[in-house]
Design a protein around this motif. Structure first.
Motif, PDB file in Angstrom:
ATOM      1  N   LEU A 140       0.811  -1.223   0.000  1.00  0.00           N
ATOM      2  CA  LEU A 140       0.000   0.000   0.000  1.00  0.00           C
ATOM      3  C   LEU A 140       0.849   1.280   0.000  1.00  0.00           C
ATOM      4  O   LEU A 140       0.486   2.264  -0.632  1.00  0.00           O
ATOM      5  N   LYS A 141       1.988   1.235   0.667  1.00  0.00           N
ATOM      6  CA  LYS A 141       2.821   2.449   0.711  1.00  0.00           C
ATOM      7  C   LYS A 141       3.270   2.860  -0.700  1.00  0.00           C
ATOM      8  O   LYS A 141       3.050   4.015  -1.101  1.00  0.00           O
ATOM      9  N   PRO A 142       3.877   1.942  -1.480  1.00  0.00           N
ATOM     10  CA  PRO A 142       4.215   2.357  -2.853  1.00  0.00           C
ATOM     11  C   PRO A 142       2.991   2.748  -3.672  1.00  0.00           C
ATOM     12  O   PRO A 142       3.093   3.604  -4.561  1.00  0.00           O
ATOM     13  N   MET A 143       1.849   2.166  -3.376  1.00  0.00           N
ATOM     14  CA  MET A 143       0.640   2.565  -4.103  1.00  0.00           C
ATOM     15  C   MET A 143       0.251   3.999  -3.770  1.00  0.00           C
ATOM     16  O   MET A 143      -0.082   4.789  -4.655  1.00  0.00           O
ATOM     17  N   VAL A 144       0.299   4.330  -2.478  1.00  0.00           N
ATOM     18  CA  VAL A 144      -0.047   5.702  -2.076  1.00  0.00           C
ATOM     19  C   VAL A 144       0.922   6.679  -2.743  1.00  0.00           C
ATOM     20  O   VAL A 144       0.517   7.726  -3.252  1.00  0.00           O
ATOM     21  N   GLU A 145       2.208   6.319  -2.779  1.00  0.00           N
ATOM     22  CA  GLU A 145       3.201   7.212  -3.391  1.00  0.00           C
ATOM     23  C   GLU A 145       2.910   7.409  -4.881  1.00  0.00           C
ATOM     24  O   GLU A 145       2.976   8.525  -5.390  1.00  0.00           O
ATOM     25  N   ALA A 146       2.577   6.329  -5.566  1.00  0.00           N
ATOM     26  CA  ALA A 146       2.251   6.444  -6.999  1.00  0.00           C
ATOM     27  C   ALA A 146       0.964   7.249  -7.183  1.00  0.00           C
ATOM     28  O   ALA A 146       0.858   8.092  -8.086  1.00  0.00           O
ATOM     29  N   TRP A 147      -0.003   6.999  -6.324  1.00  0.00           N
ATOM     30  CA  TRP A 147      -1.309   7.679  -6.418  1.00  0.00           C
ATOM     31  C   TRP A 147      -1.168   9.184  -6.213  1.00  0.00           C
ATOM     32  O   TRP A 147      -1.886   9.978  -6.824  1.00  0.00           O
ATOM     33  N   GLU A 148      -0.215   9.578  -5.349  1.00  0.00           N
ATOM     34  CA  GLU A 148      -0.030  11.017  -5.113  1.00  0.00           C
ATOM     35  C   GLU A 148       0.376  11.726  -6.402  1.00  0.00           C
ATOM     36  O   GLU A 148       0.105  12.911  -6.574  1.00  0.00           O
ATOM     37  N   GLN A 149       0.996  11.003  -7.323  1.00  0.00           N
ATOM     38  CA  GLN A 149       1.334  11.578  -8.637  1.00  0.00           C
ATOM     39  C   GLN A 149       0.180  11.445  -9.617  1.00  0.00           C
ATOM     40  O   GLN A 149      -0.079  12.347 -10.413  1.00  0.00           O
ATOM     41  N   LEU A 150      -0.515  10.308  -9.562  1.00  0.00           N
ATOM     42  CA  LEU A 150      -1.490   9.975 -10.614  1.00  0.00           C
ATOM     43  C   LEU A 150      -2.901  10.472 -10.316  1.00  0.00           C
ATOM     44  O   LEU A 150      -3.669  10.779 -11.224  1.00  0.00           O
ATOM     45  N   ILE A 171      -7.802  -6.749 -16.272  1.00  0.00           N
ATOM     46  CA  ILE A 171      -7.665  -5.389 -16.820  1.00  0.00           C
ATOM     47  C   ILE A 171      -7.553  -5.411 -18.343  1.00  0.00           C
ATOM     48  O   ILE A 171      -6.840  -6.245 -18.909  1.00  0.00           O
ATOM     49  N   THR A 172      -8.249  -4.485 -19.008  1.00  0.00           N
ATOM     50  CA  THR A 172      -7.946  -4.174 -20.409  1.00  0.00           C
ATOM     51  C   THR A 172      -6.915  -3.053 -20.366  1.00  0.00           C
ATOM     52  O   THR A 172      -7.230  -1.937 -19.942  1.00  0.00           O
ATOM     53  N   PRO A 173      -5.659  -3.361 -20.737  1.00  0.00           N
ATOM     54  CA  PRO A 173      -4.613  -2.361 -20.545  1.00  0.00           C
ATOM     55  C   PRO A 173      -4.554  -1.326 -21.659  1.00  0.00           C
ATOM     56  O   PRO A 173      -4.798  -1.637 -22.828  1.00  0.00           O
ATOM     57  N   GLY A 174      -4.209  -0.093 -21.265  1.00  0.00           N
ATOM     58  CA  GLY A 174      -3.859   0.943 -22.238  1.00  0.00           C
ATOM     59  C   GLY A 174      -2.349   1.089 -22.221  1.00  0.00           C
ATOM     60  O   GLY A 174      -1.628   0.101 -22.104  1.00  0.00           O
ATOM     61  N   GLY A 175      -1.874   2.324 -22.293  1.00  0.00           N
ATOM     62  CA  GLY A 175      -0.428   2.558 -22.326  1.00  0.00           C
ATOM     63  C   GLY A 175       0.223   2.219 -20.997  1.00  0.00           C
ATOM     64  O   GLY A 175      -0.402   2.260 -19.945  1.00  0.00           O
ATOM     65  N   THR A 176       1.517   1.854 -21.096  1.00  0.00           N
ATOM     66  CA  THR A 176       2.269   1.509 -19.886  1.00  0.00           C
ATOM     67  C   THR A 176       3.486   2.405 -19.775  1.00  0.00           C
ATOM     68  O   THR A 176       4.149   2.697 -20.779  1.00  0.00           O
ATOM     69  N   SER A 177       3.756   2.880 -18.563  1.00  0.00           N
ATOM     70  CA  SER A 177       4.975   3.636 -18.322  1.00  0.00           C
ATOM     71  C   SER A 177       5.589   3.111 -17.036  1.00  0.00           C
ATOM     72  O   SER A 177       5.034   3.302 -15.956  1.00  0.00           O
ATOM     73  N   GLY A 178       6.709   2.392 -17.179  1.00  0.00           N
ATOM     74  CA  GLY A 178       7.320   1.755 -16.006  1.00  0.00           C
ATOM     75  C   GLY A 178       6.357   0.751 -15.405  1.00  0.00           C
ATOM     76  O   GLY A 178       5.833  -0.129 -16.106  1.00  0.00           O
TER      77      GLY A 178
END
Ligand code: G1P
Length: 284
Positions: A140-150, A171-178
């Motif tokens: 959850l911690k890395p998720m919160v960090e990513a979410w703060e950007q996204l 998931i039906t995926p769209g573009g991926t970045s990292g």
């Protein structure tokens, strides 16, 4: 509206039928992984991610989950009288107000369980943690960090075996970045030949409160249940929606083999008992 994730919903009303008879009178979240119940790992993960309020969506027979995080007056007094340490109890002591509960009165699905928490979550983004999915280290911690950007909505994902899509939201995926993939669509438990990818949703979510208005409609989906996946799918296009591949090992502790493997994996890494367990395993 706050742009911090302060609250997490823990759907813990499930009957644990895959672990019977162990779960006949014991909530599956109270079963032990090495030296602490499964729920402790989930709460510790939430704490490490900065969550301040844990909302347990419980059901009948689940009150030991709440007792577990309470003060154990007699036990503590006895330990004190005997001059013994109370340190081992520290993580199980919740602050007042840290744990709040609401009942799910009927098993109508994960979406319904989350909906039961709507009044306590209110109008702010929130996390959902499925304690069955034990993540090592916590995701959850890395998720919160990513979410703060996204912003928007974010789910944890991993590639699942092609023949296992029927056990996950896919998931039906769209573009991926990292590690981040845009989510274009979501479908609950598709058969392998109908799955849009092998990217499965695993038990960590950060969601916007608008999901509650969709869950309010009480629409049923796969298995006749009110599915969180279906409600989330309706947010796609309205709000940003991403999936994050987290760098954690997932143990499905709602499953007999997964539960045993989690115990072994964590025991092998445990500083006091790791070596003993390793020796015993090689003998066995
Ligand atoms: C639930 C969700 C599913 C998700 C899974 C992750 O399914 O409905 O979308 O992929 O958790 O563990 P369950 O395992 O409750 O059947």
């Amino acid at each position: 509206m706050t742009n911090r994730v302060r609250k997490a919903v823990f759907p813990v009303a499930g009957l644990g039928t895959r672990l019977l008879p162990a779960t006949k009178t014991m909530p599956k979240e109270m079963l032990t992984i090495v030296d602490r119940p499964l729920i402790q790992y989930a709460v510790d993960e939430a704490r490490a991610a900065g969550i301040e309020q844990m909302i347990f969506v419980t059901g009948r027979g689940k009150s030991t989950l709440v007792d577990y995080f309470d003060t154990a007056f007699e036990l503590e007094a006895t330990l004190r009288d005997k001059g013994k340490s109370l340190d081992a109890l520290a993580p199980s002591r919740a602050q007042i107000g840290e744990i709040v509960t609401v009942r799910q009165q009927q098993p109508l699905g994960l979406g319904h369980a989350v909906w039961c928490a709507r009044e306590i979550v209110g109008d702010e983004p929130f996390a959902v943690i499925l304690p069955d999915d034990l993540m090592v280290p916590g995701a959850l911690k890395p998720m919160v960090e990513a979410w703060e950007q996204l912003g928007g909505n974010l789910v944890a994902t991993e590639e699942v075996p092609a023949d296992k899509t029927g056990s996950y939201g896919i998931i039906t995926p769209g573009g991926t970045s990292g590690a981040v993939t845009e989510v274009r669509g979501l479908v609950e438990k598709p058969a392998p030949n109908e799955a849009p990818s092998r990217l499965g949703v695993i038990g960590r979510y950060i969601l916007q409160p608008q999901v509650f208005a969709i869950l309010d409609r009480g629409e049923t989906g796969a298995g006749g249940e009110i599915q969180l996946t279906d409600a989330m799918a309706r947010l796609i296009g309205e709000q940003p929606f991403h999936a994050l591949k987290v760098d954690s090992v997932r143990h499905d502790c709602g499953d007999k083999a997964g539960f045993v493997i989690a115990n072994l994996a964590l025991a092998l890494k445990h500083e006091d008992i790791g070596e003993k367990v390793r020796d015993a395993l090689s003998r066995l």
